[in-house]
Write an enzyme that holds these catalytic residues in place. Structure first.
Site, mmCIF file in Angstrom:
data_model
loop_
_atom_site.group_PDB
_atom_site.id
_atom_site.type_symbol
_atom_site.label_atom_id
_atom_site.label_comp_id
_atom_site.label_asym_id
_atom_site.label_seq_id
_atom_site.Cartn_x
_atom_site.Cartn_y
_atom_site.Cartn_z
ATOM 1 N N HIS A 1 86.298 -6.679 69.694
ATOM 2 C CA HIS A 1 87.053 -5.433 69.851
ATOM 3 C C HIS A 1 87.947 -5.444 71.088
ATOM 4 C CE1 HIS A 1 83.643 -4.017 72.519
ATOM 5 N NE2 HIS A 1 84.662 -3.478 73.155
ATOM 6 N N SER B 1 82.597 -4.909 78.279
ATOM 7 C CA SER B 1 82.460 -5.549 76.972
ATOM 8 C C SER B 1 82.953 -6.988 77.022
ATOM 9 C CB SER B 1 83.257 -4.783 75.919
ATOM 10 O OG SER B 1 82.722 -3.505 75.721
ATOM 11 N N ASP C 1 80.928 -8.698 66.548
ATOM 12 C CA ASP C 1 81.773 -8.337 67.689
ATOM 13 C C ASP C 1 81.885 -9.480 68.692
ATOM 14 O OD1 ASP C 1 83.508 -6.771 69.062
ATOM 15 O OD2 ASP C 1 82.020 -5.401 69.892
#
Length: 431
Positions: A161, A277, A199
């Site tokens: 992402h 992230s 992801d």
């Protein structure tokens, strides 16, 4: 009173303390030497010698005068040369980084510098990821995340992402990826592969010199309560480190309300924020054990990472297939243990007599499992000829084997054994 006397002090205080002890136990004599060494002899009475012998460890630690307790040839006098420097109070310690304060008491324990050293080992390989894309005319959007260099050739692990297209989160951005190292160097990278279900993405940069690379560990060795460190660039603040513990080693995607194919996550209480992230979750040995991907927005201390063992398999599939291939059977499965088996047998005496296995409560109509003859209530005890006791074992056995017939042994009510053959299909991540 002894507690007060046995407090670390200056050399004079130490000698004073010794003389005070001799006064308590009686029978001490001092004799000086006329030699240049300026020796001082101390005669100790039997009661005092016995007291000092029984408390020698404490005395040595607090007064740091081991020569006062050395034995003389005659066994009566002890000598201390005033021209010899007193041992430093820290003389018993090892060199820096290995002394008693710094070193953990045992492997896996937390020492004073454990977190700092682990962060120093992995930190140079942690990078800032940014993707700038045009949205509407002159307007631009910027995605910011973190990543970890896992190969000196410039291979970087990050989150899918973080490099996704702004218009479609199921597609990778076609623009250049900005990569900034901890030492300030900047590179332009490209997205090599990305898997949006897990992801996980791989970015590649080119450098004329080898790049710092983090060492990969094993997430299977983690236990709830183990210390871990999260590194990354939260809110664009590069070189940020937070620490915490592992809260759960196998948090299911279904527990988090995530549909689709089953996944497992490491749950930690490390502080994770926007920009973390893609950054690494690191153990106390400085090894990457996970990739941080998300947190629960409405709660503190609920952060999640993809286990590095799963990430390694994903990267291997990138290299082998160019994408992640996930076999699908069409079974809802439940791990069994001794207590669950006892509970099922209490409710239904015909429940098969098994020590371990995987219960099948639901079979999807029209699925490969349905066509193979699976029934609700089956207990899988062997898969592809191997005994199994958990869902993860079945997933590991299947790997990326789509279209390959697999032999399965199941137990049914009243201990009836049935051999089945199932042919997995590739999973539809939108299913």
């Amino acid at each position: 009173m002894f507690r007060r006397l046995l407090t670390p002090r200056s050399r004079r205080s130490a000698a004073t303390g010794l003389l005070t002890l001799t006064a308590f136990y009686g029978g001490a004599a001092l004799a000086s030497s006329s030699s240049s060494s300026d020796d001082v002899a101390v005669s100790l009475s039997a009661p005092l010698r016995q007291f000092l012998s029984s408390t020698s460890e404490l005395f040595l630690r607090d007064f740091t005068l081991p020569s006062l307790l050395s034995s003389s040839p005659g066994g009566i006098f002890t000598r201390y040369s005033s021209t010899s420097p007193l041992p430093d109070s820290n003389s018993y310690r090892e060199p820096f980084g290995k002394n008693r304060d710094d070193a953990p008491c045992c492997p896996g324990c937390l020492g004073r510098n454990s977190i700092a050293e682990a962060a120093a080992a992995a930190g140079p390989a942690v990078v800032n990821i940014s993707v700038v894309q045009g949205l509407y005319g002159p307007m631009f959007g910027k995605s910011i995340g973190s990543g970890t260099i896992i190969d000196p050739d410039g291979t970087i692990l990050t989150c899918a992402h973080c490099v996704a297209n702004f218009h479609s989160m199921r597609r990778v951005s076609k623009g250049k990826v900005g990569v900034t190292l901890q030492d300030g160097r900047e590179f332009e990278g490209i997205v090599v592969n990305a898997d949006f279900l897990s992801d996980i993405a791989v970015v590649k940069i080119q450098s004329k010199t080898p790049l710092p690379a983090a060492k990969l560990g094993s997430s299977s060795k983690l236990r709830p309560g183990d210390w871990v460190i999260a590194l990354g660039c939260p809110l664009s603040l590069q070189n940020t480190i937070t620490s915490g513990i592992v809260s759960c080693v196998d948090r299911k995607s279904s527990d988090l309300g995530l549909g689709g194919v089953r996944r497992e996550y490491l749950q930690t209480d490390c502080a994770i924020n926007e920009g973390n992230s893609g950054g690494p979750l690191v153990n106390l040995d400085g090894e990457v054990v996970g990739v941080n991907i998300m947190k629960v927005a409405a709660a503190d201390g609920l952060s999640f990472a993809v286990p590095i063992d799963s990430v390694i398999k994903i990267v291997e599939q990138f290299r082998k297939n160019g994408r992640v291939v996930r076999p699908w059977l069409g079974l809802k499965m439940l791990d069994l243990n001794e207590m669950k088996i006892a509970q099922f047998k209490e409710k239904d005496a015909s429940f098969p007599d098994v020590m371990k296995g995987v219960l099948v409560p639901v079979v999807t109509p029209g699925s490969p499992a349905d066509r193979a003859g699976f029934r609700p209530g089956d207990v899988v005890v062997e898969f592809d000829g191997k005994p199994v006791g958990g869902i993860k074992e079945i997933i590991d056995i299947m790997e990326d084997q789509v279209g390959k017939p697999l032999k399965v042994l199941v137990k049914r009510a009243n201990n009836k054994s049935v051999a089945l053959t199932v042919v997995p299909e590739e999973a539809d991540i939108d299913r």
